[in-house]
Design a protein around this motif. Structure first.
Motif, PDB file in Angstrom:
ATOM      1  N   ASP A 400      -3.570   3.999   5.456  1.00  9.06           N
ATOM      2  CA  ASP A 400      -2.700   5.141   5.174  1.00  9.06           C
ATOM      3  C   ASP A 400      -3.012   6.353   6.047  1.00  9.06           C
ATOM      4  O   ASP A 400      -2.195   7.271   6.155  1.00  9.06           O
ATOM      5  N   ASP A 403      -0.353   6.022   8.424  1.00  9.10           N
ATOM      6  CA  ASP A 403       0.908   5.616   7.797  1.00  9.10           C
ATOM      7  C   ASP A 403       1.142   4.108   7.903  1.00  9.10           C
ATOM      8  O   ASP A 403       2.284   3.651   8.006  1.00  9.10           O
ATOM      9  N   LYS A 424       5.814  -0.083  12.677  1.00  6.56           N
ATOM     10  CA  LYS A 424       5.713   0.632  11.416  1.00  6.56           C
ATOM     11  C   LYS A 424       5.471  -0.372  10.291  1.00  6.56           C
ATOM     12  O   LYS A 424       5.767  -1.567  10.439  1.00  6.56           O
ATOM     13  N   ASN A 431       2.847   3.735   1.430  1.00  5.05           N
ATOM     14  CA  ASN A 431       1.758   4.039   2.360  1.00  5.05           C
ATOM     15  C   ASN A 431       0.431   3.808   1.647  1.00  5.05           C
ATOM     16  O   ASN A 431      -0.228   4.738   1.179  1.00  5.05           O
TER      17      ASN A 431
END
Length: 472
Positions: A400, A403, A424, A431
């Motif tokens: 996290d 992200d 991503k 997250n």
């Protein structure tokens, strides 16, 4: 669990500078001075990272054709009282890169300078100044000869001289994420993962190793045979101490050749780093496992906080590396496994949480080692590494803090690992504090996708394991 970290990576655009020969060059925020010590004309400051704290680093590059002994050379910022002395025995091969973490000697501010001197401390070899923090890196393009500009972090490897580098894209698989364990089956601190066919190995920070088996078609549970029901307790060689194990991997011999664990400290002395790789024989029924071998890498790596050490480990076969033209950073030539005697038939890559660096080691039988690679993940931290043989790519994973970013890396034409994609996290995943990541083998491919799994160190909502897919 990782300590909180301040993220100072800003994403504004920078104007690349035009290389100009001659005396000191100043354009906009940057200025660079060519080397003028004849014996050291081939050594250049090549990259500077000023993101603060443990990320303050200066990289040197040898653009010449002969090795240069850097023993005792001095790095300074804009304050003459600041000194970072390069360790004795440090030699930079032609075409080689070496990065130095200088944060304990001096910090690199937003308006500052990096200077390199010979061992006399007065003969200036090269310098580079700036008036804004790196975003995320000030890098020469091309290496050693060009002007400095903004680029991705590539400490220890060739600079990313493309226009803007690789951009982050959507997750390369399903957006849906499901839990992959029963509620509160493992609790918090589950970290590294490694899938071996129908078995999932999991390292837990509290000095415990789990052997997991399928629980239906999409989940995992603890193996209830041979003493694995509650996981097995790990010990350092000799039976004392509790490894803070963060990563786990196997070699080409599978679990029969031992399970390898990356540990950042002895949990019984939690304030002191102990950056180690430990090998365990998992063939018996005992519920406590004592390491057969320890490779203690602490003295060979930059100092980090005791809870910011080795978080990740994976193994890449020698045959794969040589076929791809992997470059040995120690020799500056193509990697030759025969140079290292009896070892595991491959190179172990370990990742450091606090610096985002990845290091490649040949772990020799008996506990000695040689570092053959140092490269930046380009992220603030590395929590997991996974080699995916079917795609010949290395996955580097951040939690996290970044992200949930994932990066893939492959060996490029220069023989070094370079980023090929930035992904991503799946859109269906919060997250989370994911410190582990495992990729299924090609045998699990169905309908063009295969499963991947994450371990959540925080056990959010009572679940430590989650599942999604990637394209085959």
């Amino acid at each position: 669990m990782p300590e909180s970290r301040v993220r100072r990576w800003r994403r504004s655009l920078r104007v690349l500078l035009v290389a100009v020969a001659g005396p000191t060059l100043a354009v906009g925020a940057l200025s660079a001075t060519p080397a003028h010590a004849a014996a050291a004309d081939d050594i250049r400051i090549n990259e500077v990272v000023t993101t603060g704290d443990v990320n303050d680093s200066v990289e040197l590059y040898n653009k010449g054709t002969a090795s240069v002994n850097l023993s005792g050379w001095i790095l300074k910022d804009d304050d003459n009282s600041s000194r970072y002395a390069i360790a004795a025995g440090t030699t930079l091969a032609p075409g080689g890169f070496v990065a130095f973490d200088v944060h304990k000697a001096f910090g690199l501010a937003s308006d500052d300078e990096a200077r390199l001197y010979l061992a006399d401390g007065t003969t200036l070899v090269d310098s580079f100044s700036w008036s804004e923090h790196s975003d995320p890196s000030w890098s020469r393009c091309p290496d050693g000869t060009g002007a400095f500009g903004s680029a991705d972090v590539t400490l220890g490897a060739a600079n990313d001289c493309g226009s803007g580098g690789v951009s982050a894209t959507a997750w390369p698989g399903g957006s849906s994420v499901t839990t992959a364990d029963t509620k509160n089956a493992f609790g918090s601190d589950l970290s590294g993962l490694y899938q071996e066919g129908s078995v999932m190995w999991a390292a837990q920070n509290s000095g415990k190793l789990w052997r997991l088996v399928p629980n239906g078609s999409t989940a995992w549970k603890a193996d209830t045979t041979n003493g694995w029901t509650s996981g097995k307790t790990l010990r350092f060689p000799g039976g004392s101490g509790t490894p803070d194990d963060e990563g786990v991997t196997l070699t080409g011999s599978g679990a029969g050749g031992g399970v390898y664990v990356a540990s950042e400290r002895n949990a019984d002395s939690s304030g002191t780093s102990r950056l180690s790789v430990l090998k365990y024989d998992v063939s018996g029924t005992a519920t406590t496992l004592t390491a057969a071998t320890e490779w203690n890498l602490t003295s060979d790596l930059p100092s980090v906080g005791s809870n910011l050490g080795l978080e990740a480990i994976t193994w890449v076969p020698d045959a794969t590396l040589t076929a791809a033209g992997f470059k040995d950073a120690t020799t500056g030539a193509a990697y030759n496994p025969a140079n290292y005697g009896s070892h595991t038939g491959g190179v172990f890559f370990v990742g450091a949480e606090g610096t985002g660096m990845i290091y490649g080691y040949v772990l020799k039988d008996g506990g000695t080692y040689t570092r053959v690679a140092s490269l930046s993940s380009g992220m603030a931290g590395v929590m997991e590494l996974q080699w995916e043989p079917q795609a010949s790519r290395l996955w580097a994973v951040c939690d996290d803090t970044c992200d949930g970013q994932h990066r893939t890396m492959k060996i490029n034409a220069s023989g070094v690992f370079a980023t090929t994609a930035i992904y991503k996290r799946p859109s269906g995943m919060d997250n989370l504090n994911n410190e582990g990541f495992a990729v299924s083998g090609s045998d699990a491919c169905s309908g063009g996708t295969k499963p991947v799994y994450w371990s959540d160190d925080s056990n959010d909502s009572g679940h430590a394991l989650r599942r999604s897919t990637i394209t085959c």
